[in-house]
Scaffold this active site. Structure first.
Site, PDB file in Angstrom:
ATOM      1  N   ARG A 146      10.919  12.423  -0.448  1.00 16.88           N
ATOM      2  CA  ARG A 146      10.378  12.345  -1.808  1.00 16.88           C
ATOM      3  C   ARG A 146      10.342  13.724  -2.463  1.00 16.88           C
ATOM      4  O   ARG A 146      10.627  13.859  -3.655  1.00 16.88           O
ATOM      5  CB  ARG A 146       8.987  11.710  -1.778  1.00 16.88           C
TER       6      ARG A 146
ATOM      7  N   LYS B 284      -4.304   3.497   6.437  1.00 18.09           N
ATOM      8  CA  LYS B 284      -4.036   2.786   5.176  1.00 18.09           C
ATOM      9  C   LYS B 284      -2.777   1.920   5.258  1.00 18.09           C
ATOM     10  O   LYS B 284      -2.558   1.079   4.392  1.00 18.09           O
ATOM     11  CB  LYS B 284      -3.949   3.757   4.003  1.00 18.09           C
ATOM     12  N   ASP B 285      -1.963   2.090   6.314  1.00 18.35           N
ATOM     13  CA  ASP B 285      -0.778   1.259   6.502  1.00 18.35           C
ATOM     14  C   ASP B 285      -1.084  -0.052   7.210  1.00 18.35           C
ATOM     15  O   ASP B 285      -0.209  -0.910   7.338  1.00 18.35           O
ATOM     16  CB  ASP B 285       0.277   2.004   7.337  1.00 18.35           C
TER      17      ASP B 285
ATOM     18  N   ARG C 264      -1.250   0.994  -6.354  1.00 21.86           N
ATOM     19  CA  ARG C 264      -2.519   1.616  -6.783  1.00 21.86           C
ATOM     20  C   ARG C 264      -2.238   2.880  -7.601  1.00 21.86           C
ATOM     21  O   ARG C 264      -2.764   3.051  -8.704  1.00 21.86           O
ATOM     22  CB  ARG C 264      -3.370   1.975  -5.558  1.00 21.86           C
ATOM     23  N   ARG C 265      -1.402   3.767  -7.062  1.00 25.08           N
ATOM     24  CA  ARG C 265      -1.084   4.995  -7.797  1.00 25.08           C
ATOM     25  C   ARG C 265      -0.369   4.689  -9.107  1.00 25.08           C
ATOM     26  O   ARG C 265      -0.653   5.297 -10.139  1.00 25.08           O
ATOM     27  CB  ARG C 265      -0.219   5.917  -6.923  1.00 25.08           C
TER      28      ARG C 265
ATOM     29  N   CYS D 275       0.117  -4.491  -0.049  1.00 28.95           N
ATOM     30  CA  CYS D 275       0.889  -3.603  -0.915  1.00 28.95           C
ATOM     31  C   CYS D 275       1.252  -4.281  -2.231  1.00 28.95           C
ATOM     32  O   CYS D 275       1.979  -3.720  -3.047  1.00 28.95           O
ATOM     33  CB  CYS D 275       2.151  -3.143  -0.184  1.00 28.95           C
TER      34      CYS D 275
ATOM     35  N   ARG E 217      10.391   5.564  -2.832  1.00 32.39           N
ATOM     36  CA  ARG E 217       9.964   5.493  -1.442  1.00 32.39           C
ATOM     37  C   ARG E 217      10.672   6.531  -0.591  1.00 32.39           C
ATOM     38  O   ARG E 217      11.573   7.223  -1.035  1.00 32.39           O
ATOM     39  CB  ARG E 217      10.209   4.087  -0.884  1.00 32.39           C
TER      40      ARG E 217
END
Length: 309
Positions: free
Chosen positions: A157, A85-86, A133-134, A244, A151
């Site tokens: 986190r 996904k990166d 998205r989140r 992104c 981030r």
């Protein structure tokens, strides 16, 4: 006969290293080689070094891959391991995604400090996430929640959460599983209501086009169903110019013959969303994803995308 170790490029985070070790172990087992035949080369990327701003502000997904790709192109690395996904939808000339490991759980995990579930958070609670998205999906479900950019590596986190900087955060459950942290989530989110990022949960390997020796080595651990599913999801992203900077969700499932895909696009405030569902032949996975992107773009209309700019 290979006499010197294959050089595997990776980022240095605990998750990146866990993914690279899994890749090395699968290759060693598939070819009957000792682990010492695979040298893990850790590189720092711009995305790792700059953590005080969102990815959309500093250039998007390629910030996690540029340094690795430079050494792939120069021949200093034989291949690189990434979180799928990166990966930007357009790769540098001469490189491609040659293999995918079997996909892990695609769900997002909520980790709550003041409530166990996202929907149970008190009004005005603060949730941290770096993913647009989140952020958009949270706002869609709970417009009263304060969503902030947040981030750092998984451990960072979670530390910020424990310190009380936020009331909750979201992480990919696949990453937590690979880190042996399955006890961390307080809720696993329903992918129908909270669909994943395209390619979430899949480890990919990037290598040079035409490098027969390396690509033959990697083919032994490629999972065809994951490869087909991610190809479909990346086709969807590419059609929508996904980066992104854009809230896009998508998930494909392949049985080797047939593939089903469901996608969603949202405005950043979560107020408006459009869904698409499509199915077809697994052999046409990329084209199917692109068609889904074209169909949802037509459904949304040109005005929808102005909020992405």
């Amino acid at each position: 006969m290979q006499t010197k170790p294959f050089r595997i490029g990776t980022r240095g985070s605990p998750l990146a290293l866990a993914q690279t070790h899994e890749t090395r172990d699968r290759l060693a087992a598939a070819h009957g080689l000792p682990p010492e035949m695979f040298e893990i080369v850790i590189l720092s990327t711009k995305g790792d070094r700059i953590t005080d701003r969102s990815l959309s502000e500093i250039g998007g997904k390629g910030l996690f891959t540029e340094e690795l790709e430079q050494q792939l192109l120069s021949g200093e690395l034989d291949f690189a391991v990434h979180s799928s996904k990166d990966m930007p939808t357009k790769l540098p000339d001469g490189l491609f995604l040659s293999a995918f490991l079997p996909r892990e759980d695609i769900r997002d995990a909520f980790v709550g400090r003041t409530a166990q579930k996202l929907l149970d958070l008190p009004r005005g609670a603060t949730v941290g996430s770096s993913s647009l998205r989140r952020q958009a999906l949270i706002r869609r479900l709970r417009p009263d929640i304060n969503v902030i950019t947040y981030r750092g590596q998984v451990e960072t986190r979670l530390r910020k959460l424990a310190e009380g900087q936020v009331d909750g955060t979201l992480l990919a459950y696949a990453g937590l599983k690979r880190l042996g942290m399955t006890d961390v989530p307080t809720e696993l989110l329903d992918p129908e209501e909270f669909p994943p990022a395209p390619a979430q949960g899949a480890i990919c390997i990037e290598s040079r086009i035409g490098d027969t020796r390396v690509n033959t080595l990697l083919a032994a651990i490629d999972d065809p169903r994951t490869h087909e599913a991610v190809a479909c999801e990346r086709g969807f992203l590419a059609t929508l110019d996904g980066s992104c900077r854009t809230p896009i969700a998508g998930h494909a499932q392949s049985d080797g013959t047939h593939i089903r895909f469901a996608g969603m696009i949202l405005t950043p405030d979560g107020a408006t969303c459009h869904r698409i569902a499509i199915e077809g032949k697994a052999a046409e996975a990329t084209e199917l994803g692109r068609k889904a992107g074209e169909d949802i773009r037509a459904k949304a209309g040109p005005g929808f995308f102005s909020s992405w700019m």
